[in-house]
Design an enzyme around this catalytic site. Structure first.
Site, short mmCIF file in Angstrom:
data_model
loop_
_atom_site.label_atom_id
_atom_site.label_comp_id
_atom_site.label_asym_id
_atom_site.label_seq_id
_atom_site.Cartn_x
_atom_site.Cartn_y
_atom_site.Cartn_z
N GLY A 1 0.84 -1.20 0.00
CA GLY A 1 0.00 0.00 0.00
C GLY A 1 0.87 1.23 0.00
N CYS A 2 0.38 2.29 0.57
CA CYS A 2 1.10 3.56 0.61
C CYS A 2 2.48 3.38 1.24
CB CYS A 2 0.30 4.58 1.41
SG CYS A 2 1.17 6.13 1.67
N PHE A 3 3.50 3.85 0.56
CA PHE A 3 4.85 3.63 1.09
C PHE A 3 5.13 4.42 2.36
CE2 PHE A 3 6.33 6.00 -3.01
CZ PHE A 3 5.83 7.22 -2.58
N TRP A 4 4.40 5.49 2.63
CA TRP A 4 4.61 6.23 3.88
C TRP A 4 4.38 5.31 5.08
CZ3 TRP A 4 1.00 10.98 2.81
CH2 TRP A 4 1.55 11.78 1.79
N CYS A 5 3.33 4.50 5.00
CA CYS A 5 2.97 3.61 6.11
C CYS A 5 3.98 2.49 6.26
CB CYS A 5 1.60 2.99 5.87
SG CYS A 5 0.27 4.19 5.73
#
Length: 179
Positions: A12-16
């Site tokens: 999913g989102c790479f920030w997470c």
């Protein structure tokens, strides 16, 4: 003597995903990027169109003497949903697909064995759609994506999505956390 291995994960989102793996002992470096698509040096805007074939990923450099590939993948399967094709929560598109992009045959075998075990246990109550492929066409994401959660912990998305994943890691994998 330090031995480094590289493993790239799309959760999913790479920030997470980046925020979680920065907390794992034995992970020497975490970098957000794009991989396994057709575009040359894609930008975030390019990837968001869904036409590049790229996945938002984190590239992990790790010391297998401190943390095993299996342990990294155990974290991976707990902090994201491997049963939703092209989606993680409200993030929808092929760039959010679940993927394990290996750099060694041993990593591929470990990933496939884990998926087979989890499938046999019906661990998620739905089929696992995580793709297991060799790493191809990796590109580092723009600077503003690197260490995003660390630099913006009070940003809305970070509070709503990244922080709960980091908390889940801390609760579930205390033995793997940096001290």
């Amino acid at each position: 003597m330090e031995t480094r291995q590289t493993l790239v994960l799309g959760g999913g989102c790479f920030w997470c995903t980046e925020a979680v793996y920065k907390e794992v002992r034995g992970v020497l470096d975490v970098e957000s990027g794009y991989s396994n698509g057709q575009a040359e040096q894609p930008t975030y805007e390019d990837v968001c169109t869904g036409r590049t074939g790229c996945v938002e990923v984190v590239k992990l450099e790790y010391d297998p003497a401190q943390v095993s590939t299996r342990e990294l993948l155990e974290v991976f399967f707990v902090v994201h949903d491997p049963t939703t094709p092209n989606r993680q929560g409200n993030d929808v598109g092929t760039q959010y697909r679940s993927g394990i992009y290996y750099t060694t045959e041993a990593q591929r075998a470990t990933a496939q064995a884990m998926i087979d075990e989890l499938t046999a246990q019906d661990a998620f109550g739905a089929p696992i759609v995580t793709e297991v492929r060799p790493l191809q066409h990796y590109w580092r994401a723009e600077d503003y994506h690197q260490d995003f959660f660390e630099r913006h912990p009070d940003q809305g998305y970070c509070l709503a999505v990244a922080a709960p994943k980091v908390d889940k890691f801390r609760r579930t994998f205390a033995a793997l956390a940096r001290r």
